[in-house]
Motif scaffolding. Structure first.
Motif, PDB file in Angstrom:
ATOM      1  N   THR A 293       1.415   0.592  42.416  1.00 45.97           N
ATOM      2  CA  THR A 293       1.690   2.029  42.316  1.00 45.97           C
ATOM      3  C   THR A 293       3.012   2.284  41.601  1.00 45.97           C
ATOM      4  OG1 THR A 293       0.497   2.407  44.400  1.00 45.97           O
ATOM      5  CG2 THR A 293       1.928   4.172  43.626  1.00 45.97           C
TER       6      THR A 293
ATOM      7  N   ALA B   2       2.576   1.505  37.831  1.00 46.77           N
ATOM      8  CA  ALA B   2       1.745   2.511  37.163  1.00 46.77           C
ATOM      9  C   ALA B   2       2.524   3.805  36.971  1.00 46.77           C
ATOM     10  CB  ALA B   2       0.485   2.763  37.980  1.00 46.77           C
ATOM     11  N   LEU B   3       3.298   4.197  37.986  1.00 51.86           N
ATOM     12  CA  LEU B   3       4.095   5.421  37.877  1.00 51.86           C
ATOM     13  C   LEU B   3       5.181   5.303  36.801  1.00 51.86           C
ATOM     14  CD1 LEU B   3       4.449   6.389  41.633  1.00 51.86           C
ATOM     15  CD2 LEU B   3       3.482   7.835  39.837  1.00 51.86           C
TER      16      LEU B   3
ATOM     17  N   VAL C  40       1.951  12.282  44.500  1.00 52.72           N
ATOM     18  CA  VAL C  40       1.034  11.151  44.542  1.00 52.72           C
ATOM     19  C   VAL C  40       0.407  11.131  45.938  1.00 52.72           C
ATOM     20  CG1 VAL C  40       2.323   9.771  42.864  1.00 52.72           C
ATOM     21  CG2 VAL C  40       2.816   9.528  45.304  1.00 52.72           C
TER      22      VAL C  40
ATOM     23  N   MET D 275      -1.019  -0.231  32.754  1.00 51.90           N
ATOM     24  CA  MET D 275      -1.146   1.221  32.635  1.00 51.90           C
ATOM     25  C   MET D 275      -0.848   1.685  31.222  1.00 51.90           C
ATOM     26  SD  MET D 275      -2.069   3.526  34.870  1.00 51.90           S
ATOM     27  CE  MET D 275      -2.922   4.765  33.897  1.00 51.90           C
TER      28      MET D 275
ATOM     29  N   CYS E 237      -4.301   2.461  42.903  1.00 52.94           N
ATOM     30  CA  CYS E 237      -3.521   1.227  42.895  1.00 52.94           C
ATOM     31  C   CYS E 237      -3.699   0.500  44.229  1.00 52.94           C
ATOM     32  CB  CYS E 237      -2.046   1.535  42.656  1.00 52.94           C
ATOM     33  SG  CYS E 237      -1.747   2.415  41.102  1.00 52.94           S
TER      34      CYS E 237
ATOM     35  N   VAL F 250      -2.457   9.979  40.530  1.00 57.55           N
ATOM     36  CA  VAL F 250      -2.136   8.659  41.076  1.00 57.55           C
ATOM     37  C   VAL F 250      -2.410   8.627  42.574  1.00 57.55           C
ATOM     38  CG1 VAL F 250      -0.324   6.932  41.431  1.00 57.55           C
ATOM     39  CG2 VAL F 250      -0.366   8.296  39.326  1.00 57.55           C
TER      40      VAL F 250
END
Length: 324
Positions: free
Chosen positions: A246, A249-250, A278, A225, A240, A262
């Motif tokens: 996930t 990425a967050l 999200v 990411m 994701c 997201v």
């Protein structure tokens, strides 16, 4: 048992009848046998008894990774069903290794378990075909098996991913990145196919270059990411393929306060506490285990032949985070 018989002053056959709770045994004699057994520390060997009788009150669950909370929740659910049916569950983990899966499954069959629930790590389960022919029921869980006729209980991976990506497209996102584990894994392949379905339904061309595969850990996802956010044209949204992707990425997006939507597959613990909204593809994890155990134990009880039917557990999109 020989020692128990000698201590109680009875025959070996009498000890066997008492230990196995057979009817019409004199009460005083039974008490004498049980007292001798307790004094000697004797315990009935249930497995040996089941082998002699040709029946077994034990089923086995071969997971892909018992350290994963996903599989532990499934194990708890199928164990609850087994207990209700008066059955026991033996659990093992293949650690996503094909050779280990085969060794564990065949070893459990040799030990005459009543049935098997297997999360396939290997690409071929034909090694179980002879066991199924001999009457051992098999249910594949989370991923379908190949090379053998058996039931399967699966998530609607494709439909859930399609719904999630379709929402991002409907919201007007032009650049959607996709973070996945290995596409060789059935669930990842299905989720990627669902993303493609969403693009096709929207009349949009799917760009394979937007897919970053091989994301095994949150750290992998964060690195991927970060690289995407550093690009000349960063994505406006990311889908994701699992909860680990996930989370990673967050970590990258929140650290930079990046304006990236997201969406991810799998709910996860404390997701509701996230500082921003999200969208997650959620489902009832326990239902997977419950359905698998119920299907297997129904076949054990009824002696019905193996089938190759697949049951799909539905998914739904939920909001998480965005605390006010």
């Amino acid at each position: 048992m020989i020692d128990v018989a000698a201590a109680a002053g009875v025959s070996l056959k009498t000890v066997s009848r008492v230990i196995n709770n057979e009817p019409n045994v004199d009460g005083a004699m039974a008490a004498r046998v049980l007292g001798a057994a307790e004094q000697l520390g004797y315990h009935r060997n249930a497995l040996a008894a089941s082998l002699r009788s040709g029946t077994n009150d034990t089923i086995a669950f071969v997971s892909a990774d018992l350290s994963n909370t996903f599989y532990m929740q499934i194990a708890a659910a199928l164990s609850a069903v087994a207990v209700q049916r008066g059955m026991h569950v033996v659990m093992a983990s293949s650690e996503e290794d094909a050779a280990t899966e085969r060794r564990l499954a065949l070893d459990l069959c040799q030990r005459r378990v009543g049935g098997l629930i297997v999360v396939p790590a290997a690409s071929d389960q034909s090694y179980l075909a002879r066991e199924v022919e001999r009457g051992t029921p098999v249910v594949f869980l989370d991923r379908p098996g190949t090379g053998v006729a058996a039931d399967a209980v699966l998530l609607d991976n494709r439909g859930g991913a399609c719904a999630a990506v379709a929402e991002l497209l409907d919201a007007g996102h032009e650049r959607i990145a996709i973070l996945l584990d290995s596409p060789d894994i059935f669930t990842m392949a299905e989720r990627l196919a669902g993303a493609r379905d969403a693009f096709a339904a929207a009349g949009r061309e799917f760009d394979p270059a937007t897919v970053i595969a091989g994301i095994h850990t949150p750290r992998d996802a964060r690195g991927a990411m970060d690289r995407l956010l550093d690009a000349a044209a960063p994505p406006t949204a990311v889908f994701c393929g699992n909860n680990r992707a996930t989370v990673g990425a967050l970590e990258a997006i929140l650290a930079r306060e990046a304006d990236v939507a997201v969406s991810g597959f799998d709910d996860f613990e404390l997701a509701w506490m996230l500082p921003r909204r999200v969208r997650l593809v959620a489902y009832d994890v326990a239902e997977l285990g419950t359905r698998a155990a119920t299907t297997l134990l129904d076949r054990v009880a009824n002696g019905t032949p193996a089938a190759s039917a697949a049951q799909l557990v539905p998914t739904t999109l939920v909001d998480r985070g965005g605390r006010r």
